[in-house]
Design an enzyme around this catalytic site. Structure first.
Site, PDB file in Angstrom:
ATOM      1  N   CYS A 111       8.114 -22.023 -12.310  1.00 52.33           N
ATOM      2  CA  CYS A 111       7.098 -21.389 -11.466  1.00 52.33           C
ATOM      3  C   CYS A 111       7.557 -20.009 -11.034  1.00 52.33           C
ATOM      4  O   CYS A 111       6.751 -19.118 -10.833  1.00 52.33           O
ATOM      5  CB  CYS A 111       6.817 -22.256 -10.258  1.00 52.33           C
ATOM      6  SG  CYS A 111       8.295 -22.633  -9.326  1.00 52.33           S
ATOM      7  N   GLU A 142       3.264 -26.373  -3.778  1.00 51.55           N
ATOM      8  CA  GLU A 142       4.009 -25.350  -4.513  1.00 51.55           C
ATOM      9  C   GLU A 142       3.374 -25.242  -5.886  1.00 51.55           C
ATOM     10  O   GLU A 142       3.465 -26.181  -6.679  1.00 51.55           O
ATOM     11  CB  GLU A 142       5.471 -25.726  -4.599  1.00 51.55           C
ATOM     12  CG  GLU A 142       6.004 -25.966  -3.194  1.00 51.55           C
ATOM     13  CD  GLU A 142       7.474 -25.753  -3.062  1.00 51.55           C
ATOM     14  OE1 GLU A 142       7.904 -25.466  -1.951  1.00 51.55           O
ATOM     15  OE2 GLU A 142       8.193 -25.882  -4.075  1.00 51.55           O
ATOM     16  N   ASN A 165       8.900 -29.751 -15.040  1.00 48.00           N
ATOM     17  CA  ASN A 165       9.860 -28.703 -15.434  1.00 48.00           C
ATOM     18  C   ASN A 165      11.218 -28.824 -14.754  1.00 48.00           C
ATOM     19  O   ASN A 165      12.225 -28.405 -15.316  1.00 48.00           O
ATOM     20  CB  ASN A 165       9.246 -27.311 -15.247  1.00 48.00           C
ATOM     21  CG  ASN A 165       8.815 -27.056 -13.825  1.00 48.00           C
ATOM     22  OD1 ASN A 165       8.625 -27.986 -13.045  1.00 48.00           O
ATOM     23  ND2 ASN A 165       8.664 -25.800 -13.478  1.00 48.00           N
TER      24      ASN A 165
HETATM   25  P1  NAP Z   1       0.195 -30.526 -13.077  1.00 47.74           P
HETATM   26  O1  NAP Z   1      -0.551 -30.793 -14.307  1.00 47.74           O
HETATM   27  O2  NAP Z   1      -0.532 -29.977 -11.923  1.00 47.74           O
HETATM   28  O3  NAP Z   1       0.898 -31.898 -12.670  1.00 47.74           O
HETATM   29  C1  NAP Z   1       1.747 -32.004 -11.562  1.00 47.74           C
HETATM   30  C2  NAP Z   1       1.780 -33.432 -11.086  1.00 47.74           C
HETATM   31  O4  NAP Z   1       0.486 -33.808 -10.597  1.00 47.74           O
HETATM   32  C3  NAP Z   1       2.127 -34.440 -12.188  1.00 47.74           C
HETATM   33  O5  NAP Z   1       2.940 -35.446 -11.642  1.00 47.74           O
HETATM   34  C4  NAP Z   1       0.759 -34.971 -12.550  1.00 47.74           C
HETATM   35  O6  NAP Z   1       0.792 -36.238 -13.154  1.00 47.74           O
HETATM   36  C5  NAP Z   1       0.115 -35.046 -11.180  1.00 47.74           C
HETATM   37  N1  NAP Z   1      -1.338 -35.205 -11.201  1.00 47.74           N
HETATM   38  C6  NAP Z   1      -2.206 -34.981 -12.226  1.00 47.74           C
HETATM   39  N2  NAP Z   1      -3.450 -35.294 -11.851  1.00 47.74           N
HETATM   40  C7  NAP Z   1      -3.393 -35.732 -10.565  1.00 47.74           C
HETATM   41  C8  NAP Z   1      -4.357 -36.215  -9.634  1.00 47.74           C
HETATM   42  N3  NAP Z   1      -5.665 -36.314  -9.939  1.00 47.74           N
HETATM   43  N4  NAP Z   1      -3.940 -36.553  -8.397  1.00 47.74           N
HETATM   44  C9  NAP Z   1      -2.634 -36.460  -8.057  1.00 47.74           C
HETATM   45  N5  NAP Z   1      -1.689 -36.047  -8.911  1.00 47.74           N
HETATM   46  C10 NAP Z   1      -2.048 -35.674 -10.151  1.00 47.74           C
HETATM   47  O7  NAP Z   1       1.409 -29.551 -13.353  1.00 47.74           O
HETATM   48  P2  NAP Z   1       2.424 -29.628 -14.577  1.00 47.74           P
HETATM   49  O8  NAP Z   1       1.669 -29.254 -15.811  1.00 47.74           O
HETATM   50  O9  NAP Z   1       3.149 -30.914 -14.556  1.00 47.74           O
HETATM   51  O10 NAP Z   1       3.477 -28.499 -14.158  1.00 47.74           O
HETATM   52  C11 NAP Z   1       3.297 -27.139 -14.404  1.00 47.74           C
HETATM   53  C12 NAP Z   1       2.754 -26.404 -13.187  1.00 47.74           C
HETATM   54  O11 NAP Z   1       3.555 -26.624 -12.045  1.00 47.74           O
HETATM   55  C13 NAP Z   1       2.743 -24.912 -13.353  1.00 47.74           C
HETATM   56  O12 NAP Z   1       1.529 -24.373 -12.907  1.00 47.74           O
HETATM   57  C14 NAP Z   1       3.874 -24.426 -12.476  1.00 47.74           C
HETATM   58  O13 NAP Z   1       3.769 -23.113 -12.042  1.00 47.74           O
HETATM   59  C15 NAP Z   1       3.815 -25.394 -11.375  1.00 47.74           C
HETATM   60  N6  NAP Z   1       5.090 -25.428 -10.663  1.00 47.74           N
HETATM   61  C16 NAP Z   1       5.199 -24.847  -9.437  1.00 47.74           C
HETATM   62  C17 NAP Z   1       6.402 -24.843  -8.745  1.00 47.74           C
HETATM   63  C18 NAP Z   1       6.544 -24.187  -7.394  1.00 47.74           C
HETATM   64  O14 NAP Z   1       7.507 -24.493  -6.707  1.00 47.74           O
HETATM   65  N7  NAP Z   1       5.651 -23.313  -6.968  1.00 47.74           N
HETATM   66  C19 NAP Z   1       7.509 -25.451  -9.312  1.00 47.74           C
HETATM   67  C20 NAP Z   1       7.377 -26.030 -10.558  1.00 47.74           C
HETATM   68  C21 NAP Z   1       6.166 -26.014 -11.223  1.00 47.74           C
HETATM   69  P3  NAP Z   1       0.860 -36.391 -14.768  1.00 47.74           P
HETATM   70  O15 NAP Z   1       2.138 -35.818 -15.195  1.00 47.74           O
HETATM   71  O16 NAP Z   1       0.804 -37.845 -14.935  1.00 47.74           O
HETATM   72  O17 NAP Z   1      -0.323 -35.649 -15.302  1.00 47.74           O
END
Ligand code: NAP
Ligand code: MG
Length: 495
Positions: free
Chosen positions: A297, A263, A165
């Site tokens: 987020c 995060e 994002n």
């Molecule tokens: P996600 O599915 O958890 O993915 C985040 C990252 O983790 C991606 O680079 C993903 O790779 C990687 N990943 C996936 N499986 C993994 C594994 N087994 N081991 C290590 N890394 C792995 O999250 P998203 O769908 O990209 O993003 C949305 C989420 O992020 C929402 O829940 C949002 O709230 C949260 N977010 C939080 C913040 C904050 O600061 N609190 C900020 C922004 C977003 P791939 O892309 O290759 O799957």
């Protein structure tokens, strides 16, 4: 910046094949394979081919970072700071290009993309300053002629993993402080958004970051993220993403006592308590809810309002939402882009369905847009539900899209209870002119960040993080980063 400029730039700069950046060199993945990436709002425009990397690539990157740590960690902090300052200048120099790439791969409007790059500049400059503030303490001794001091030293190789994002500010938020504190990095971007990262890494190199200090490995979560998290030479994991993934990473890290900075998700409330200027409150809430199409987020996704003001506030929200113009990033006047892809649109649409089934009233929006230009992206209109109750799934689960729910309550205490009734605790806002209510909220809300009388916009030098299921470990940005990127040593010195 006109429509013309972004599209022309894209015509001229898309379709290339990209590589990983390991030990200062652009190298093919050992798999020999790549994956195509398409423009979010022009699904037939190929942006580029990106490596489909493997554990072997991860190992090479971590070993390079481990080797580079030996010298980078010894480079005087002011010199590390100077490189980061240069990097910030380069981000500013190339802001247009970065914004084009970001908008093309993520979908957000050009104004938002430029804002994101601007934020990355500010955070980098703050991190560069932090290099000068790696302080310890000197405390009184129990004996004469002894100094008792604490000193800080960098922990080593950091695994940085980001979601899709904020493809520019999230990597920068991890890499810049890592470098400031003397750590080295292996970065894995989200599979949806690897493009702007390529440019970031080029700029780090141009700024003078030595080889091996910043490494980039592009590929899937399971094939790249997982071995990166498990690598024995990785000493800290800075992860931004879903709560589910964060929990899984934390389990792996805990087994070898490696620290994490997580995060995670949010379900952020805006509590409105007899506020007099509902038009202003609605503006703030709508902006915080629908910026980045709600894929933030810190997006506000719940409005909790006292019953006697519910109708007036809801009207003001509907009025404000009507000002949102949905469309592709480059189109003038557009202030909400598409969702990142079809899968995500479907998941958000599922919540629209769930909300209706649960008995909430959809007041406006929530429709998929697919006519004309809209057919080339995953668009929907911003949605507002009212008559939402705290037990509904739309009131509890993170939707991560342009959907806002209004929950009416009897009194302040109930408002706070409802606000705290979810698993998350990232950001929260309150709108009130009653000083005591504002203080009570700040004290009672279970949230990493609290905003009084404005939306959930944070600052580039303040600690950023969440509690409960929204985060774990030291907050990022701000002085708190020291607790993640450095280790403490206690020194007794007799003279
Ligand atoms: P996600 O599915 O958890 O993915 C985040 C990252 O983790 C991606 O680079 C993903 O790779 C990687 N990943 C996936 N499986 C993994 C594994 N087994 N081991 C290590 N890394 C792995 O999250 P998203 O769908 O990209 O993003 C949305 C989420 O992020 C929402 O829940 C949002 O709230 C949260 N977010 C939080 C913040 C904050 O600061 N609190 C900020 C922004 C977003 P791939 O892309 O290759 O799957
Ligand atoms: Mg995911």
């Amino acid at each position: 910046m006109s429509q013309h400029e972004m599209l022309t730039w894209l015509e001229q700069n898309t379709g290339k094949t990209y590589r990983n950046f390991i030990n200062g060199e652009w190298v093919d993945s050992s798999s020999g394979k790549t994956a195509p990436l398409y423009h979010v709002a022009r699904k037939d425009q190929l942006l580029g081919h990106f490596p489909d990397s493997t554990e072997q690539d991860v190992n090479a990157a971590v070993e390079a970072a481990h080797e580079a740590f030996k010298t980078w960690s010894k480079l005087p902090a002011p010199d590390r700071s100077a490189i980061l300052m240069k990097f910030a200048d380069l981000l500013e120099r190339d802001i247009d290009q970065l914004a084009y790439m970001l908008s093309a791969e993520q979908g957000k409007t050009l104004a938002e993309s430029r804002g994101e790059v601007g934020r990355a500049v500010k955070e980098t400059r703050f991190a560069a300053g932090d290099a000068f503030r790696i302080d310890g303490e000197t405390l009184p001794s129990e004996r004469a002629n002894v100094w008792n001091s604490t000193i800080r030293y960098p922990i080593g190789v950091i695994a940085a993993i980001a979601p899709w994002n904020f493809p520019i500010v999230t990597p920068v938020r991890k890499i810049a402080p890592a470098l400031a504190y003397g750590c080295t990095v292996v970065f894995k971007p989200a599979s949806n958004t690897p493009w702007a990262t390529i440019k970031l890494v080029e700029l780090f190199a141009e700024a003078g970051v030595p080889k091996g200090v910043v490494n980039l490995v592009i590929g899937s979560g399971s094939r790249v993220g997982d071995p990166l998290v498990k690598h024995p030479l990785v000493k800290g994991i800075s992860f931004t993403g879903s709560t589910k993934q964060g929990l899984a990473i934390n389990e792996i890290a805990a087994k070898r006592l490696v620290r994490t900075q997580l995060e995670l998700g949010g379900k952020n409330p805006a509590v409105v308590l007899g506020y007099s200027d509902l038009e202003y409150a609605a503006k703030q809430i709508v902006s915080a809810a629908f910026t980045c199409s709600g894929q933030r987020c810190t997006a506000i996704s719940r409005v909790i309002v006292l019953k006697d003001q519910a109708e007036a506030l809801t009207e003001a929200l509907v009025k404000e939402i009507k000002h949102i113009k949905v469309g592709p990033a480059w189109e003038p006047g557009v202030n909400m882009g598409p969702l990142v892809n079809t899968n995500h649109l479907e998941s958000v649409q599922e919540y629209i369905k769930i909300g209706k089934e649960e008995g909430a009233r959809l007041l406006t929006g929530g429709e998929v847009l697919s006519e004309g230009e809209f057919a080339s992206g995953s668009y929907m209109t911003p949605a507002l539900f009212d008559q939402v109750t705290p037990d509904m799934r739309i009131a509890k689960e993170e939707i991560f899209g342009p959907v806002l729910s209004v929950i009416a309550v009897e009194n302040e205490q109930e408002a706070f209870e409802v606000a705290n009734s979810v698993a998350y605790g990232l950001a929260a806002a309150v709108f009130t002119e009653n000083l005591s209510s504002a203080y009570r909220f700040a004290e009672q809300i279970e949230s990493g960040m609290v905003h009084v009388n404005h939306g959930t916009a944070s600052a580039a030098h303040m600690p950023f993080g969440g509690v409960k299921q929204s985060g774990f470990g030291a907050y990022s940005i701000g002085s708190t980063n020291k607790d993640f990127f450095t280790e403490m040593k206690v020194v007794y010195f007799q003279f």
